[in-house]
Design a protein around this motif. Structure first.
Motif, PDB file in Angstrom:
ATOM      1  N   SER A 121      15.620  40.733  42.923  1.00 13.24           N
ATOM      2  CA  SER A 121      15.591  42.056  42.299  1.00 13.24           C
ATOM      3  C   SER A 121      16.990  42.546  41.985  1.00 13.24           C
ATOM      4  CB  SER A 121      14.871  43.048  43.210  1.00 13.24           C
ATOM      5  OG  SER A 121      15.430  43.002  44.491  1.00 13.24           O
ATOM      6  N   GLN A 122      18.010  41.762  42.360  1.00 14.90           N
ATOM      7  CA  GLN A 122      19.392  42.144  42.057  1.00 14.90           C
ATOM      8  C   GLN A 122      20.261  40.886  42.083  1.00 14.90           C
ATOM      9  OE1 GLN A 122      20.651  44.776  45.191  1.00 14.90           O
ATOM     10  NE2 GLN A 122      19.517  43.684  46.756  1.00 14.90           N
ATOM     11  N   THR A 123      21.325  40.914  41.292  1.00 17.58           N
ATOM     12  CA  THR A 123      22.230  39.759  41.283  1.00 17.58           C
ATOM     13  C   THR A 123      23.138  39.740  42.510  1.00 17.58           C
ATOM     14  OG1 THR A 123      23.582  41.066  39.753  1.00 17.58           O
ATOM     15  CG2 THR A 123      22.306  39.252  38.807  1.00 17.58           C
ATOM     16  N   SER A 124      23.034  40.759  43.372  1.00 19.01           N
ATOM     17  CA  SER A 124      23.847  40.780  44.596  1.00 19.01           C
ATOM     18  C   SER A 124      23.605  39.550  45.469  1.00 19.01           C
ATOM     19  CB  SER A 124      23.568  42.057  45.394  1.00 19.01           C
ATOM     20  OG  SER A 124      23.862  43.201  44.615  1.00 19.01           O
ATOM     21  N   THR A 125      22.471  38.904  45.280  1.00 17.85           N
ATOM     22  CA  THR A 125      22.189  37.643  45.987  1.00 17.85           C
ATOM     23  C   THR A 125      23.330  36.638  45.807  1.00 17.85           C
ATOM     24  OG1 THR A 125      21.051  36.932  43.990  1.00 17.85           O
ATOM     25  CG2 THR A 125      19.678  37.804  45.751  1.00 17.85           C
ATOM     26  N   VAL A 126      23.963  36.673  44.635  1.00 14.22           N
ATOM     27  CA  VAL A 126      25.001  35.681  44.333  1.00 14.22           C
ATOM     28  C   VAL A 126      26.269  35.925  45.172  1.00 14.22           C
ATOM     29  CG1 VAL A 126      26.260  34.495  42.492  1.00 14.22           C
ATOM     30  CG2 VAL A 126      24.080  35.572  41.994  1.00 14.22           C
ATOM     31  N   GLN A 127      26.501  37.190  45.527  1.00 16.51           N
ATOM     32  CA  GLN A 127      27.615  37.480  46.449  1.00 16.51           C
ATOM     33  C   GLN A 127      27.490  36.589  47.687  1.00 16.51           C
ATOM     34  OE1 GLN A 127      28.282  41.490  47.790  1.00 16.51           O
ATOM     35  NE2 GLN A 127      27.386  42.379  45.939  1.00 16.51           N
ATOM     36  N   VAL A 128      26.298  36.618  48.273  1.00 19.82           N
ATOM     37  CA  VAL A 128      26.068  35.886  49.523  1.00 19.82           C
ATOM     38  C   VAL A 128      26.205  34.385  49.295  1.00 19.82           C
ATOM     39  CG1 VAL A 128      24.454  35.486  51.400  1.00 19.82           C
ATOM     40  CG2 VAL A 128      24.542  37.726  50.289  1.00 19.82           C
ATOM     41  N   HIS A 161      18.575  42.322  32.822  1.00 15.51           N
ATOM     42  CA  HIS A 161      19.749  41.520  33.175  1.00 15.51           C
ATOM     43  C   HIS A 161      20.812  42.365  33.879  1.00 15.51           C
ATOM     44  CE1 HIS A 161      17.764  39.363  29.955  1.00 15.51           C
ATOM     45  NE2 HIS A 161      18.396  38.271  30.330  1.00 15.51           N
ATOM     46  N   GLN A 162      21.441  41.759  34.861  1.00 10.74           N
ATOM     47  CA  GLN A 162      22.564  42.409  35.541  1.00 10.74           C
ATOM     48  C   GLN A 162      23.775  41.485  35.517  1.00 10.74           C
ATOM     49  OE1 GLN A 162      21.271  43.309  39.598  1.00 10.74           O
ATOM     50  NE2 GLN A 162      21.015  45.461  39.026  1.00 10.74           N
ATOM     51  N   ILE A 163      24.937  42.086  35.731  1.00  9.24           N
ATOM     52  CA  ILE A 163      26.122  41.275  36.005  1.00  9.24           C
ATOM     53  C   ILE A 163      26.706  41.767  37.318  1.00  9.24           C
ATOM     54  CG2 ILE A 163      28.446  40.623  35.266  1.00  9.24           C
ATOM     55  CD1 ILE A 163      27.563  40.804  32.421  1.00  9.24           C
ATOM     56  N   GLU A 164      26.822  40.844  38.247  1.00  6.63           N
ATOM     57  CA  GLU A 164      27.395  41.164  39.552  1.00  6.63           C
ATOM     58  C   GLU A 164      28.867  40.810  39.526  1.00  6.63           C
ATOM     59  OE1 GLU A 164      25.227  42.326  41.636  1.00  6.63           O
ATOM     60  OE2 GLU A 164      26.331  42.479  43.510  1.00  6.63           O
ATOM     61  N   GLY A 165      29.680  41.573  40.233  1.00  7.28           N
ATOM     62  CA  GLY A 165      31.086  41.219  40.367  1.00  7.28           C
ATOM     63  C   GLY A 165      31.467  41.230  41.827  1.00  7.28           C
ATOM     64  N   PRO A 203      23.091  49.467  50.750  1.00 10.33           N
ATOM     65  CA  PRO A 203      23.169  48.897  52.102  1.00 10.33           C
ATOM     66  C   PRO A 203      24.306  47.874  52.240  1.00 10.33           C
ATOM     67  CG  PRO A 203      20.915  48.803  51.243  1.00 10.33           C
ATOM     68  CD  PRO A 203      21.803  49.186  50.102  1.00 10.33           C
ATOM     69  N   PHE A 204      24.712  47.265  51.140  1.00  6.19           N
ATOM     70  CA  PHE A 204      25.673  46.145  51.220  1.00  6.19           C
ATOM     71  C   PHE A 204      27.092  46.545  50.865  1.00  6.19           C
ATOM     72  CE2 PHE A 204      24.516  46.162  46.793  1.00  6.19           C
ATOM     73  CZ  PHE A 204      23.137  46.331  46.820  1.00  6.19           C
ATOM     74  N   THR A 205      27.318  47.836  50.575  1.00  6.83           N
ATOM     75  CA  THR A 205      28.692  48.294  50.361  1.00  6.83           C
ATOM     76  C   THR A 205      28.908  49.582  51.141  1.00  6.83           C
ATOM     77  OG1 THR A 205      27.921  49.312  48.300  1.00  6.83           O
ATOM     78  CG2 THR A 205      29.170  47.265  48.099  1.00  6.83           C
ATOM     79  N   PHE A 248      30.418  45.002  42.559  1.00  6.65           N
ATOM     80  CA  PHE A 248      29.803  45.952  41.622  1.00  6.65           C
ATOM     81  C   PHE A 248      28.650  45.280  40.905  1.00  6.65           C
ATOM     82  CE2 PHE A 248      33.281  43.822  39.400  1.00  6.65           C
ATOM     83  CZ  PHE A 248      32.681  43.401  38.226  1.00  6.65           C
ATOM     84  N   GLY A 249      27.763  46.088  40.367  1.00 13.09           N
ATOM     85  CA  GLY A 249      26.642  45.556  39.598  1.00 13.09           C
ATOM     86  C   GLY A 249      26.397  46.448  38.403  1.00 13.09           C
ATOM     87  N   LEU A 250      26.217  45.827  37.242  1.00  8.97           N
ATOM     88  CA  LEU A 250      25.948  46.648  36.056  1.00  8.97           C
ATOM     89  C   LEU A 250      24.755  46.108  35.296  1.00  8.97           C
ATOM     90  CD1 LEU A 250      27.153  45.102  33.289  1.00  8.97           C
ATOM     91  CD2 LEU A 250      29.298  45.753  34.356  1.00  8.97           C
TER      92      LEU A 250
HETATM   93  N1  PHE Z   1      22.694  45.649  43.415  1.00  9.01           N
HETATM   94  C1  PHE Z   1      22.859  47.048  43.066  1.00  9.01           C
HETATM   95  C2  PHE Z   1      21.660  47.457  42.185  1.00  9.01           C
HETATM   96  O1  PHE Z   1      20.954  46.620  41.681  1.00  9.01           O
HETATM   97  C3  PHE Z   1      24.151  47.303  42.324  1.00  9.01           C
HETATM   98  C4  PHE Z   1      25.373  47.047  43.166  1.00  9.01           C
HETATM   99  C5  PHE Z   1      26.000  45.814  43.176  1.00  9.01           C
HETATM  100  C6  PHE Z   1      25.888  48.072  43.958  1.00  9.01           C
HETATM  101  C7  PHE Z   1      27.127  45.596  43.959  1.00  9.01           C
HETATM  102  C8  PHE Z   1      27.012  47.855  44.740  1.00  9.01           C
HETATM  103  C9  PHE Z   1      27.631  46.635  44.720  1.00  9.01           C
HETATM  104  O2  PHE Z   1      21.395  48.634  42.002  1.00  9.01           O
END
Ligand code: PHE
Length: 279
Positions: A121-128, A161-165, A203-205, A248-250
């Motif tokens: 549900s989010q590209t934050s998975t790629v951080q891990v 689509h999202q872009i994770e940084g 939760p992750f930042t 970050f995620g956009l």
């Molecule tokens: N994953 C968050 C979202 O989908 C966005 C996010 C990414 C926030 C990385 C903080 C850091 O809403």
């Protein structure tokens, strides 16, 4: 032929026929060597007909937007990495400091398979996934599809689509986050934009922010971001006392809609050439 004698006439006719066959033979050979064929094997190539121009394809506006964003981050030293769309609960939730009973799971609870996997549900998975494999310094972005239990309307889709940084080093501060994102947004949207940070919760930042952008007529929410939570560093085996970073995620659709003045998100997924050919 009228001036030929009775006896010469058939001979002349015969000679003409032979010549005709010879010429047709030559044409057929030429056609074959040029790879031209017709069902009857007779004359097929008319150089006076207009040509058939090949249809030239284009990249989808979402792909174009992702490429444009990646280009900017590449110049800032970020590497573009790939993630997985089918994930486990660990990468989508637990490692990102979202425990089983946490209320923030609701908005993210997506599509599960019978084998216990889910669509991220989010590209934050790629951080891990990246931090598990590499040691700092890390500077990556990760574009890709995500899935949410959202009802489809002009501004929502169950897939987008999202872009994770992610940037991690011994000392990567909140002012680095500000500097990088300010540079990025000005490059993408123009030098005159204003940026606003609103306190938020992820939760992750920690601390977390939402970032709004303005061109002088109101604010638009574009990004979620923050300093990587120590619990995430622990989940990937980093020492939170020794490393610092931001993430970050956009949302790509949102940026594309803004850039091109598109009012309905569903247009991106309908594959209507009248829409797609405009980009
Ligand atoms: N994953 C968050 C979202 O989908 C966005 C996010 C990414 C926030 C990385 C903080 C850091 O809403």
């Amino acid at each position: 032929m009228g001036s030929l004698s009775e006896t010469d006439r058939p001979k002349f006719g015969q000679a003409l026929n032979q010549l005709k066959e010879l010429i047709e033979d030559q044409i057929r050979q030429k056609e074959q060597s040029l790879g031209l064929k017709t069902a009857q094997g007779d004359v097929s190539f008319d150089p006076t007909l207009p040509g058939i121009s090949p249809r030239i394809g284009k990249l989808h506006p979402i792909t174009q937007t992702i490429q444009e964003i990646s280009d900017i981050f590449t110049r800032l030293g970020f590497e573009t990495v790939d993630g997985r769309e089918i994930e486990t609960e660990f990468y989508n939730f637990t490692a990102l400091n979202i425990p089983l009973d946490h209320p923030s799971r609701d908005a993210f609870d997506t599509f599960y398979t019978e084998s216990g996997h889910l669509l991220r549900s989010q590209t934050s998975t790629v951080q891990v996934r990246v931090m598990e494999k590499r040691k700092p310094p890390i500077r990556i972005i990760a574009p890709g599809r995500v899935y949410r239990p959202d009802a489809v309307d002009a501004s929502h889709s169950f897939m987008f689509h999202q872009i994770e940084g992610l940037m991690v080093d011994a000392r990567t501060t909140f002012s680095d986050l500000k500097g990088v994102l300010h540079l990025f947004l000005r490059k993408l949207l123009g030098p005159d934009i204003k940026m606003r940070f609103r306190p938020h919760f992820f939760p992750f930042t920690e601390p977390s922010v939402e970032i709004d952008v303005s061109w002088g007529k109101g604010w638009l929410e574009l990004l979620g971001a923050g300093q990587v939570d120590p619990a995430v560093f622990e989940a990937v085996g980093y020492n939170p006392k020794k490393v610092q970073g931001f993430a970050f995620g956009l949302g790509v659709e949102r940026i594309a809609m803004l850039k091109y003045g598109i009012k309905d998100i569903r247009l991106f997924y309908e594959n209507d050439l009248r829409f797609l050919e405009q980009f």
